[in-house]
Design an enzyme around this catalytic site. Structure first.
Site, mmCIF file in Angstrom:
data_model
loop_
_atom_site.group_PDB
_atom_site.id
_atom_site.type_symbol
_atom_site.label_atom_id
_atom_site.label_comp_id
_atom_site.label_asym_id
_atom_site.label_seq_id
_atom_site.Cartn_x
_atom_site.Cartn_y
_atom_site.Cartn_z
ATOM 1 N N LYS A 70 -1.931 8.906 6.759
ATOM 2 C CA LYS A 70 -1.953 7.566 7.363
ATOM 3 C C LYS A 70 -2.578 7.735 8.737
ATOM 4 O O LYS A 70 -1.874 7.895 9.746
ATOM 5 C CB LYS A 70 -0.533 7.021 7.466
ATOM 6 C CG LYS A 70 -0.415 5.624 8.073
ATOM 7 C CD LYS A 70 -0.622 4.540 7.057
ATOM 8 C CE LYS A 70 -0.323 3.164 7.667
ATOM 9 N NZ LYS A 70 -0.580 2.076 6.717
ATOM 10 N N LYS A 75 0.825 -1.209 0.000
ATOM 11 C CA LYS A 75 0.000 0.000 0.000
ATOM 12 C C LYS A 75 0.858 1.258 0.000
ATOM 13 O O LYS A 75 0.538 2.235 -0.685
ATOM 14 C CB LYS A 75 -0.933 0.017 1.222
ATOM 15 C CG LYS A 75 -2.021 -1.038 1.207
ATOM 16 C CD LYS A 75 -3.032 -0.819 2.323
ATOM 17 C CE LYS A 75 -2.418 -0.887 3.714
ATOM 18 N NZ LYS A 75 -1.865 -2.228 4.031
#
EC number: 6.3.3.3
Length: 227
Positions: free
Chosen positions: A38, A16
């Protein structure tokens, strides 16, 4: 209004961060100042500046706007385990409103925001709430990263179906080689995924040790995202 996407994967450790870094680099190169986000990260190391997660550092380094670490990664945990477990152990519940507030702030500073999840689609953030619930609340289009290995076809199709059943848009998917040299059935896996997944494959990438430094964006065509 800023464009936003959520990057999820068929599993943990499927690339990812490599895909997110490539997307950020390509967007910035195309003239869309972009921010990586994030919201929740586990598996981090203590530094002189405090706990730091490698994936979040890669997003920070590849963002086209200057961001403090806490803006990129508001919830950081040391132990590499599911966020709902470590947050309960540490008495630090993950507040969905705080995740959304962080997203709003980045939307004000960047043309595009790439939100990278943790683990796979249904990663729990608490006993009652998953990352998928938050993505549905925010109505984020989803980019799926598929780690090309045995089992990836089933994992990818199930994830794509779950995204669509949540009423969300699966924008596209990225194939990432996770095992070094491609295996003997690599091309057949890719052909099957292209046939069974409802959206096109945007790119093929390969896991690298330092995605914050690698020139990844040159391999990605983001014309569909720019529409």
């Amino acid at each position: 209004m800023s464009k936003r996407w959520f990057v999820t994967g068929t599993d943990t450790e499927v690339g990812k961060s490599v895909a997110s870094s490539a997307l950020l680099q390509a967007a910035n190169r195309a003239g869309y100042p972009s921010a990586g986000y994030k919201p929740v990260a586990s598996g981090s190391e203590m530094t002189a500046e405090g706990l730091r997660n490698g994936d979040a550092l890669a997003l920070q380094a590849n963002s086209g706007v200057a961001l403090d670490y806490d803006e990129v990664n508001p919830y950081v945990f040391a132990e590499p385990t599911s966020p709902h477990i470590v947050s309960a152990d540490e008495g630090r519940p993950i507040d969905a409103a705080r995740l959304s507030d962080g997203l709003r702030r980045l939307e004000q500073r960047a043309d595009w925001v790439l939100v990278e999840g943790a683990g796979g689609w249904f990663t729990p953030l608490s006993a009652e709430y998953t990352f998928a619930d938050w993505v549905r609340q925010e109505q984020l289009p989803v980019i799926l990263v598929v780690g090309i290995k045995l089992g990836c076809i089933n994992h990818a199709v199930l994830t794509a179906q779950a995204v669509q059943q949540a009423g969300l848009t699966l924008a596209g998917w990225i194939a990432n080689d996770v095992g070094g040299a491609p295996g003997r059935r690599h091309q057949e896996y890719l052909a099957t995924l292209r046939r069974m997944l409802p959206r096109r494959c945007w790119a093929k990438s390969r896991t690298c040790r330092r995605p914050e430094r690698a020139p990844l964006g040159q391999y990605l065509d983001i014309s569909l995202l720019a529409q």
